[in-house]
Design an enzyme around this catalytic site. Structure first.
Site, PDB file in Angstrom:
ATOM      1  N   ARG A 378       0.831  -1.204   0.000  1.00 19.33           N
ATOM      2  CA  ARG A 378       0.000   0.000   0.000  1.00 19.33           C
ATOM      3  C   ARG A 378       0.866   1.254   0.000  1.00 19.33           C
ATOM      4  O   ARG A 378       0.465   2.301  -0.501  1.00 19.33           O
ATOM      5  CB  ARG A 378      -0.916  -0.009   1.228  1.00 19.33           C
ATOM      6  CG  ARG A 378      -1.936   1.119   1.215  1.00 19.33           C
ATOM      7  CD  ARG A 378      -2.670   1.262   2.538  1.00 19.33           C
ATOM      8  NE  ARG A 378      -3.665   0.219   2.724  1.00 19.33           N
ATOM      9  CZ  ARG A 378      -3.679  -0.618   3.750  1.00 19.33           C
ATOM     10  NH1 ARG A 378      -2.723  -0.558   4.649  1.00 19.33           N
ATOM     11  NH2 ARG A 378      -4.616  -1.521   3.872  1.00 19.33           N
ATOM     12  N   SER A 381       2.314   1.171  -4.309  1.00 21.36           N
ATOM     13  CA  SER A 381       1.557   1.045  -5.557  1.00 21.36           C
ATOM     14  C   SER A 381       0.594   2.203  -5.793  1.00 21.36           C
ATOM     15  O   SER A 381       0.749   2.961  -6.760  1.00 21.36           O
ATOM     16  CB  SER A 381       0.810  -0.293  -5.576  1.00 21.36           C
ATOM     17  OG  SER A 381      -0.022  -0.417  -4.429  1.00 21.36           O
ATOM     18  N   VAL A 500      -9.956   0.742  -3.659  1.00 22.26           N
ATOM     19  CA  VAL A 500      -9.225  -0.519  -3.503  1.00 22.26           C
ATOM     20  C   VAL A 500      -8.206  -0.452  -2.367  1.00 22.26           C
ATOM     21  O   VAL A 500      -7.844   0.621  -1.898  1.00 22.26           O
ATOM     22  CB  VAL A 500      -8.510  -0.919  -4.820  1.00 22.26           C
ATOM     23  CG1 VAL A 500      -9.520  -1.099  -5.932  1.00 22.26           C
ATOM     24  CG2 VAL A 500      -7.475   0.138  -5.219  1.00 22.26           C
ATOM     25  N   GLU A 501      -7.718  -1.625  -1.950  1.00 21.56           N
ATOM     26  CA  GLU A 501      -6.748  -1.777  -0.865  1.00 21.56           C
ATOM     27  C   GLU A 501      -7.193  -1.031   0.390  1.00 21.56           C
ATOM     28  O   GLU A 501      -6.407  -0.343   1.045  1.00 21.56           O
ATOM     29  CB  GLU A 501      -5.350  -1.322  -1.308  1.00 21.56           C
ATOM     30  CG  GLU A 501      -4.713  -2.266  -2.314  1.00 21.56           C
ATOM     31  CD  GLU A 501      -3.240  -2.004  -2.525  1.00 21.56           C
ATOM     32  OE1 GLU A 501      -2.603  -1.418  -1.628  1.00 21.56           O
ATOM     33  OE2 GLU A 501      -2.723  -2.378  -3.580  1.00 21.56           O
ATOM     34  N   GLY A 502      -8.463  -1.173   0.724  1.00 25.16           N
ATOM     35  CA  GLY A 502      -9.043  -0.464   1.860  1.00 25.16           C
ATOM     36  C   GLY A 502      -9.683   0.808   1.357  1.00 25.16           C
ATOM     37  O   GLY A 502      -8.996   1.778   1.047  1.00 25.16           O
TER      38      GLY A 502
END
Length: 823
Positions: A378, A381, A500-502
């Site tokens: 996280r 990216s 995304v990703e949380g």
């Protein structure tokens, strides 16, 4: 009057000790000495005696350590054990994962700026810079984003081949396994440059280098798994994806319904102990083209084949695509950004235990494995992709605002447009500093759990604001899709990163302060950990040390917050030069204010704070802006304190400080225990809210800076693809920008002749020739105006289509089939 002087002197002495965080013993001695001396000089012996007695009643029991532990700490330990909220498995694992870096200093109320400035300057190696200048540059030159997003809905075959051949999927894989072995900074730089050309391309490259099989194998895989898979991942023979999210469990991964039952079954013609898997996953990036699938599921052993435990917990496996029973579904289509994304399903699929990442002994360790890797993924990216898009917005919007004219004036000179340009420039400066700082933390060996959440949330949110402002400035140019549009697809894709990703709402309201309050606080985690110590004497000792350290910490922050508020943060030793010293002092003030408000919130609300998500979010905002402002100051120092960058630093810093103030004000205004809120306001804002957003004058300087070539603008657009190739409109716009600026005074001479009625021709080119003949402009000036006019015409033009071109192929094919059948 003399008695009042003695009391004031005692308070000042105590306050000075608290401000400087002296020991309890030093405080007692200094306060007692002050009372005696001032009482003697003021002729107030009775007052002095009374104050000394009161001081002794407080200080003596506290200084008698054994007495303090038995009579004070022991009852409080019992009470603390009862009121401390029980953490879920998800929260417990998240808190234990990762490391604490400089964000811990920001939570201390008294940051040690020398620790920040001692950190090495992040720099690319010669090999990494060569990769950026070579294969990355070449790859960007191959990209036609209209072809990718509208015609193919995929990267073209030659791009896929180039990515694999040049090991873009193996940037984080060590050289010993055939990868590139790049630093996190290089990883970030590559993604930034790719995202400046295509979000589809950047996302495709980001995923294998982020949370996924590669990283999990490097940290937890068996030697056999590493030796087999990592070389194949590095050179693209294998394309990975990781299946975590499902329809009924996203962020709370420990609640996933996907399960595996340990049982016996047939594998390769032999009966073996394995797992019977049932799962339903969606939103899995690269799933449609993946050759190996990382899978998170909950593992059960009802027959106790592996041990005495039935519920083994979250477990991770690695499944080849051809595994019988696994179905990779049709593609999702995320907001016209066609990176490969889709669902994966299986029901009662049997696999051997050898598919578990790390082997059978790693069963049940999956959530810890994910959280430890997720903070790194996280951190790189999504912040890198957002930063690359923001840098390109600076290059594109700054150039467009200078060359697009309305009412005979570049639109970048209109105050409304200046306001948007200032946000684009200032927020991009902050975003790149944030992205750089977080990548540097990873390269120092940290697992930045809290900074990665800060970077993910703020980089993507600011990218959304920057994209919106860029679209506003471009107007119709930005909304008409086609090969000439370099803004629209990026604007469409922004919400993807938000979710995304949380998802950002969850990241802000639960994660940043939820983790930061405990991980970054110097005492809270120690107090909580003390409860788990088996030996009572050791438990009491640890709790006592943490408790009274915590009390002194809270008192110190209350004093520091009040003093720095009263003095407008104009006192105290700090870092920086004559220009930035005031900035460091402001951060000292708000660091103390955050530590105070956080302590009071946790102490008064206790476990209820967990459900006060709006208060938690505002406290998290304050920590975030402290971290971002620190990152900007570090960037300013690392780049040699360039004077040209000062408008950008000043705009972004004032924006951060103003938002810190408003976040803390929001905490206090909405604090449910009102008398506590009144006390907090007196300590944090003794003279009210005095911070203001960046001024119009400062915004005008930022807007001017990004609409003309300069060193500062070049630093803002570093790691963007600006080569003026046929496929890169923004690169060509920036090449012509100096000519556009040089032409402006010539245009004024030409317009003067035009408005004076001297020119009779109708077309622009004929008017230029006529103006030259009249002597209003020279031949060289006529050529310059003509060249700029022709160049700008390309960049302000938009696409148009025949209706048939815009119809989906599936519709055209269906109608063609119907026509054939009818015939």
């Amino acid at each position: 009057m003399s008695a009042i002087l003695v009391v004031l002197a005692a308070l000042i002495a105590s306050g000075a000790c608290a401000y400087h965080r002296t020991s309890l013993k030093t405080w007692a001695i200094a306060t007692a000495a002050t009372i005696v001396v001032v009482g003697f000089l003021a002729g107030a012996p009775v007052t002095s005696v009374v104050l000394l007695v009161l001081l002794g009643l407080v200080a003596v029991p506290l200084l008698m350590v054994d007495f303090r532990r038995k009579k004070i700490s022991a009852p409080l330990l019992s009470m603390f054990a009862k009121v401390t909220p029980k953490l879920s498995d998800t929260e417990q694992t998240a808190l234990e994962a990762g490391t604490v870096g400089f964000e811990g200093q920001l939570f201390s109320g008294k940051p040690d700026w020398s620790e920040l400035l001692r950190q090495p300057k992040p720099e690319l190696s010669t090999e990494e810079q060569a990769f950026l200048d070579g294969p990355v540059e070449e790859l960007c030159g191959m990209i036609d984003d209209w072809q990718i997003t509208h015609e193919l809905a995929d990267l073209p075959p030659n791009v896929w081949e180039f990515i694999k051949k040049n090991k873009f999927f193996g940037m984080i894989i060590p050289k010993s396994y055939g990868g590139l072995g790049f630093s996190a900074l290089a990883h970030s730089a590559v993604l930034q440059k790719l995202s400046s050309m295509s979000q589809t391309l950047a996302s495709t490259v980001a995923v294998p280098n982020s949370l996924g099989p590669g990283e999990l194998l490097m940290h937890y895989g068996s030697d056999e798994q590493k030796n087999h898979y990592l070389p194949r991942l590095a050179d693209g023979r294998e394309i990975p994806c990781f299946a975590l999210t499902g329809p009924y469990a996203g962020s709370d991964a420990t609640s996933i319904p996907d399960f595996g039952i340990v049982t016996k079954g047939m594998w390769n013609g032999e009966e073996t102990v394995g797992i019977r898997l049932t799962f339903d996953k969606r939103y899995i990036t690269l799933a449609p083209v993946a050759t190996i699938v990382g899978l998170a599921f909950r593992m059960y052993d009802p027959d106790k084949l592996l041990g005495d435990k039935e519920d083994l917990g979250i477990t991770l496996a690695l499944l080849p695509r051809e595994t019988p029973g696994m179905e990779i579904g049709r593609r999702h289509f995320p907001l016209n950004t066609p990176f490969q994304n889709g669902p994966i399903h299986a029901k009662d699929m049997f696999v051997p235990l050898s598919v578990l990442i790390g082997g059978p002994h790693m069963a049940g360790q999956g959530w810890r494995m994910l959280v430890e890797c997720l903070s790194v993924g996280r951190a790189i990216s999504l912040p890198s992709n957002a930063t690359g898009a923001s840098r390109m917005a600076v290059a594109a919007t700054g150039a467009y605002a200078r060359m697009r004219k309305q009412f005979g004036l570049a639109i970048g000179r209109f105050e409304g447009v200046e306001e948007a340009l200032a946000r684009i420039g200032g927020l991009t400066y902050a975003t790149q500093a944030l992205s750089r700082a977080t990548a540097a933390a990873v390269d120092r060996g940290e697992k930045p759990a809290v900074p990665s959440a800060i970077a993910k949330y703020h980089a993507t949110e600011w990218c959304r604001q920057i994209a919106s402002d860029a679209m506003d400035v471009h107007g119709g140019k930005g909304v008409i899709l086609g090969p000439k549009n370099y803004m629209g697809r990026g604007w469409q894709s922004v919400p993807i990163a938000i979710t995304v990703e949380g998802a950002n709402i969850m990241t802000r309201s639960l994660m940043i302060f939820g983790q930061g309050a405990i991980r970054c606080h110097p005492y809270v985690l120690r107090e909580m950990q003390a409860l788990n110590i088996a030996d009572y004497r050791e438990r009491l000792k640890t709790f006592d040390d943490a408790l009274f350290g915590h009390i002194g910490f809270g008192v110190s922050n209350a004093v520091r917050s009040f003093v720095l508020g009263v003095t407008a943060a104009k006192i105290g030793d700090t870092a920086g030069d004559a220009y930035t010293r005031r900035y460091y002092r402001k951060l000292n003030r708000y660091s103390a204010a955050l530590a105070l408000c956080a302590d009071v919130s946790m102490g008064v609300l206790g476990g209820k704070l967990k459900f006060k998500e709006k208060l938690s979010a505002r406290l998290g905002d304050t920590l975030s802006y402290l971290y971002i402002a620190s990152a900007m100051l570090k960037r300013y120092e690392d780049t040699g304190r360039p004077e040209a960058d000062r408008p950008l630093l000043a705009w972004a810093f004032h924006e951060c400080v103003w938002k810190m103030q408003m976040a803390l004000d929001g905490v206090i205004r909405n604090f449910p225990v009102r008398p506590v809120a009144w006390l907090l306001r007196a300590l944090v804002f003794p003279f009210g809210r005095r911070e203001v957003p960046p001024s119009d004058r400062l915004g005008r300087r930022v807007a001017a800076l990004i609409t003309a070539p300069s060193e500062a603008r070049d630093r803002l657009t570093t790691w963007s693809y600006l080569t003026p190739t046929a496929n890169n409109t923004v690169g060509r716009m920036n090449r012509i920008l100096p000519d556009v600026i040089a032409a402006e005074p010539v245009e004024r001479k030409f317009l003067k002749a035009f408005k004076g009625g001297q020119l009779r021709a109708h077309t622009y080119n004929e008017q230029l020739v006529e103006a030259e003949k009249l002597g209003a402009i020279t031949a060289a000036e006529r050529e310059l105006l003509q060249r700029v006019r022709d160049g700008v015409a390309e960049f302000i033009s938009v696409d148009d289509f025949d209706s048939e071109e815009l119809r989906a192929n599936v519709v055209r094919n269906a109608e063609a089939t119907k026509a054939v059948r009818a015939a």
